[in-house]
Write a protein that holds these residues in place. Structure first.
Motif, PDB file in Angstrom:
ATOM      1  N   ILE A  11       0.724  -1.135  -0.026  1.00  0.00           N
ATOM      2  CA  ILE A  11       0.058  -0.126  -0.018  1.00  0.00           C
ATOM      3  C   ILE A  11       0.999   1.269  -0.075  1.00  0.00           C
ATOM      4  O   ILE A  11       1.699   1.490   0.971  1.00  0.00           O
ATOM      5  N   ALA A  17      -7.175   6.570   3.301  1.00  0.00           N
ATOM      6  CA  ALA A  17      -7.350   5.410   2.160  1.00  0.00           C
ATOM      7  C   ALA A  17      -6.695   4.125   2.658  1.00  0.00           C
ATOM      8  O   ALA A  17      -7.185   3.113   2.452  1.00  0.00           O
ATOM      9  N   GLY A  18      -5.292   4.475   2.860  1.00  0.00           N
ATOM     10  CA  GLY A  18      -4.278   3.714   3.026  1.00  0.00           C
ATOM     11  C   GLY A  18      -4.516   2.625   4.162  1.00  0.00           C
ATOM     12  O   GLY A  18      -4.492   1.298   4.033  1.00  0.00           O
ATOM     13  N   THR A  21      -7.597   0.468   3.861  1.00  0.00           N
ATOM     14  CA  THR A  21      -7.463  -0.526   3.225  1.00  0.00           C
ATOM     15  C   THR A  21      -6.786  -1.664   4.093  1.00  0.00           C
ATOM     16  O   THR A  21      -7.117  -2.743   3.984  1.00  0.00           O
ATOM     17  N   THR A 200      -2.605   4.795  -2.708  1.00  0.00           N
ATOM     18  CA  THR A 200      -3.322   5.644  -1.762  1.00  0.00           C
ATOM     19  C   THR A 200      -2.687   6.859  -1.538  1.00  0.00           C
ATOM     20  O   THR A 200      -2.565   7.227  -0.280  1.00  0.00           O
ATOM     21  N   ALA A 369      -6.493   1.180  -6.363  1.00  0.00           N
ATOM     22  CA  ALA A 369      -6.106   2.438  -5.847  1.00  0.00           C
ATOM     23  C   ALA A 369      -7.647   3.196  -5.265  1.00  0.00           C
ATOM     24  O   ALA A 369      -8.705   2.593  -5.155  1.00  0.00           O
ATOM     25  N   ALA A 370      -7.268   4.077  -4.195  1.00  0.00           N
ATOM     26  CA  ALA A 370      -8.508   4.733  -3.348  1.00  0.00           C
ATOM     27  C   ALA A 370      -7.944   6.123  -3.042  1.00  0.00           C
ATOM     28  O   ALA A 370      -6.749   6.425  -2.803  1.00  0.00           O
ATOM     29  N   GLY A 371      -8.885   6.784  -2.661  1.00  0.00           N
ATOM     30  CA  GLY A 371      -8.750   8.123  -2.133  1.00  0.00           C
ATOM     31  C   GLY A 371      -8.506   9.518  -3.265  1.00  0.00           C
ATOM     32  O   GLY A 371      -9.014   9.152  -4.614  1.00  0.00           O
ATOM     33  N   THR A 374      -7.620   9.124  -7.103  1.00  0.00           N
ATOM     34  CA  THR A 374      -8.460   8.299  -8.060  1.00  0.00           C
ATOM     35  C   THR A 374      -9.645   9.184  -8.691  1.00  0.00           C
ATOM     36  O   THR A 374      -9.947  10.212  -8.170  1.00  0.00           O
ATOM     37  N   CYS A 392     -12.914   7.837   0.609  1.00  0.00           N
ATOM     38  CA  CYS A 392     -11.624   7.319   1.211  1.00  0.00           C
ATOM     39  C   CYS A 392     -11.964   6.116   1.719  1.00  0.00           C
ATOM     40  O   CYS A 392     -11.634   4.676   1.176  1.00  0.00           O
ATOM     41  N   ALA A 396     -11.685   2.238  -0.133  1.00  0.00           N
ATOM     42  CA  ALA A 396     -10.629   1.402   0.388  1.00  0.00           C
ATOM     43  C   ALA A 396     -11.253   0.004   0.810  1.00  0.00           C
ATOM     44  O   ALA A 396     -10.567  -0.882   0.632  1.00  0.00           O
TER      45      ALA A 396
END
Length: 533
Positions: A11, A17-18, A21, A200, A369-371, A374, A392, A396
């Protein structure tokens, strides 16, 4: 000497987000979280307002959806908006379960205090006083540190993603198999093999001279995904927060939108209000309208800043609702209980980014990917306040859920080539990085800022082309440093923003151009593909 590591899930980014996840994945998976600096110093910890969600019986998913779509100026993906908001209550309750100390109604052990921000038709922002992001960040960091399967590498900056295509394995589906990372304390390159990689890494507002973001918001994930072959969407839509504190030492200090939600008034130097001339919602209009109004009045009057005034509220109200802002402003010599605060707009949020689906998957197998890095379809041409932290958490969790049921053959990390520095040397002219960094951020502010024209954008395009060439040459000849990596990513992001802005021949949401002031009848997203670049 390079180091080689292997993990189930890598990550890149340690914000909301990270960390969400990481915490949403099963403890049977080995997880490695890369933090650019010390964990907790990213954009999440700077978020003041809160998390938007349907939590009150007088509110509804439909109302929240409608407010989001209205703010998005015709470019939201209706399915993505509904998908996100339908999961808002469960996402927020997950945060509560993690221990986030959201503010409660006075005297209540059960009921949470909800505030309202610009563009929202209801009070639906759950918050932890005026430092919600910090509360979320600290809570999730504590949980992650307790998890036996999660390792955190602080002070590590991603260099680039590793793909099978880059490795010359063209007889199989292109797949992300890890990343090269730089340990900024030892200047040692680390090769990390991973079954799944999750970006993220946050937004790209540092591409502008004035920003509310921390120094790390340099678009690293967006640039790396682009170089790895992922599509990038809607990069012309950069949200400028209307109210950052104007003071030479108040670097990037944001005055929360919640201040206006609780009655704060925007005023000219002579004390007159002006927002009612730009929008019937006045101070509660969406951010793009407020930022343009402030920009217009500053240019019309030739002044460096305008003012945000909440001194008509009682001191007790101000200190209890905005304790962090109150204390910080006092440090800079402003008592917001007695006087208006000087404010200016600043780049705040990147509404576009890496295209992902409802499961957080990118165009590249093995890469999620997230947050803020993206594009989900939630924000459209403008982000509704406090929808970002919600996005997020929702995406995530979706990425973590999808990773659990995805199959991926473990790529033998021993087959990954180590980072090669044999043909480069140490630079004796680091002034080049400093100069290019300053030049890039200044012309982006001047030519690709709140108000644009075709001529300004063309001027920026010529300059970014020259800078990109110069930075590429520098990157090829000298050992990588954190500053060089960030500059390399920023110039990619700048070019993506300029190309996206040039392609949009209308004014919509956050993209306002005097060359095309009217709204087009056709609402289309801007999709850039590296295969066409």
């Amino acid at each position: 000497m390079s180091v080689r590591l292997a993990t189930d899930v890598l990550i890149i980014g340690s914000g909301a987000a990270g960390l969400t996840t990481a915490l949403s994945l099963p403890t049977s998976m080995n997880i490695l979280v890369i933090s650019k600096g010390k964990i907790g110093t990213g954009s999440t910890a700077w978020a003041q307002g809160g998390v938007a969600g349907v939590l009150d019986e007088v509110d509804s998913v439909d109302q929240h959806v409608q407010d989001t779509v209205n703010a998005g100026a015709g470019l939201c993906d209706p399915a993505a908006v509904r998908h996100t908001i339908e999961r808002s209550s469960s996402a927020i309750h997950w945060l509560i379960e993690q221990g986030v100390p959201f503010t409660r109604v006075d005297g209540s052990d059960v009921e949470f205090h909800l505030t309202r921000e610009g563009g929202h038709s209801q009070r639906r922002i759950i918050h932890a006083a005026d430092a919600t992001g910090l509360a979320i960040s600290e809570t999730l960091i504590k949980r992650v540190r307790q998890a036996p399967n999660i390792q955190i590498l602080e002070n590590h900056v991603a260099i680039d993603l590793i793909t099978t295509e880059k490795l010359g394995l063209v007889d199989q589906e292109n797949r992300c198999v890890g990343a090269y990372i730089l340990d900024t304390l030892t200047d040692q390159a680390v090769t990390i093999g991973a079954r799944f990689t999750v970006l993220t890494s946050g937004g790209a507002s540092k591409v502008y001279l004035y920003t509310s973001n921390p120094d790390g918001a340099t678009g690293d994930g967006i640039a790396m995904a682009w170089r790895a072959g992922c599509r990038i969407v809607n990069m012309e839509f950069n949200q400028f927060h209307p109210t950052c504190l104007f003071h030479p030492k108040a670097k990037s200090f944001l005055i929360s939108e919640a201040l206006r939600g609780e009655g704060g008034l925007l005023k000219l130097p002579n004390g007159e209000r002006f927002m009612q001339h730009f929008d019937e919602r006045a101070e509660l209009a969406p951010r793009d309208i407020v930022a343009r109004a402030i920009d217009h009045e500053m240019k019309r009057l030739g002044v460096d800043n305008l003012y945000l005034d909440i001194s008509h509220k009682s001191p007790d109200f101000i200190k209890s609702h905005f304790p962090t802002i109150y204390r910080r402003c006092l440090e800079y010599g402003f008592d917001m209980t007695k006087e208006p605060l000087p404010v200016v707009p600043a780049a705040h949020y990147t509404c576009g980014g890496i295209r992902i689906d409802a499961q957080g998957a990118t165009d590249l197998a093995g890469l999620f990917a997230a947050g803020e890095c993206t594009y989900t379809g939630l924000h459209g041409a403008n982000r509704l306040a406090s929808n970002s932290l919600l996005e997020c958490i929702v995406y995530a969790q979706a990425a973590a859920e999808h990773i659990q049921v995805s199959s991926a053959t473990q790529f033998d990390p021993e087959k990954l080539p180590l980072w090669d520095e044999s043909r480069v040397g140490d630079s004796d002219e680091k002034i080049v990085i400093t100069h290019n960094w300053d030049e890039l951020r200044r012309f982006m502010w001047d030519y690709v800022g709140i108000v644009r024209t075709d001529k300004r954008l063309e001027r920026a395009k010529r300059r970014v082309g020259l800078l990109k060439q110069e930075i590429s040459e520098y990157y090829s000849n000298f050992r990588v440093t954190a500053d060089l990596l960030e500059l390399r990513n920023l110039v990619v992001v700048a070019e993506l923003i300029i190309e996206s802005a040039l392609s949009r021949k209308e004014s919509r949401g956050l993209h306002f151009t005097r060359s095309h002031p009217e709204l087009s009848d056709q609402a289309q997203i801007t999709v850039l593909s590296p295969k066409k670049a």
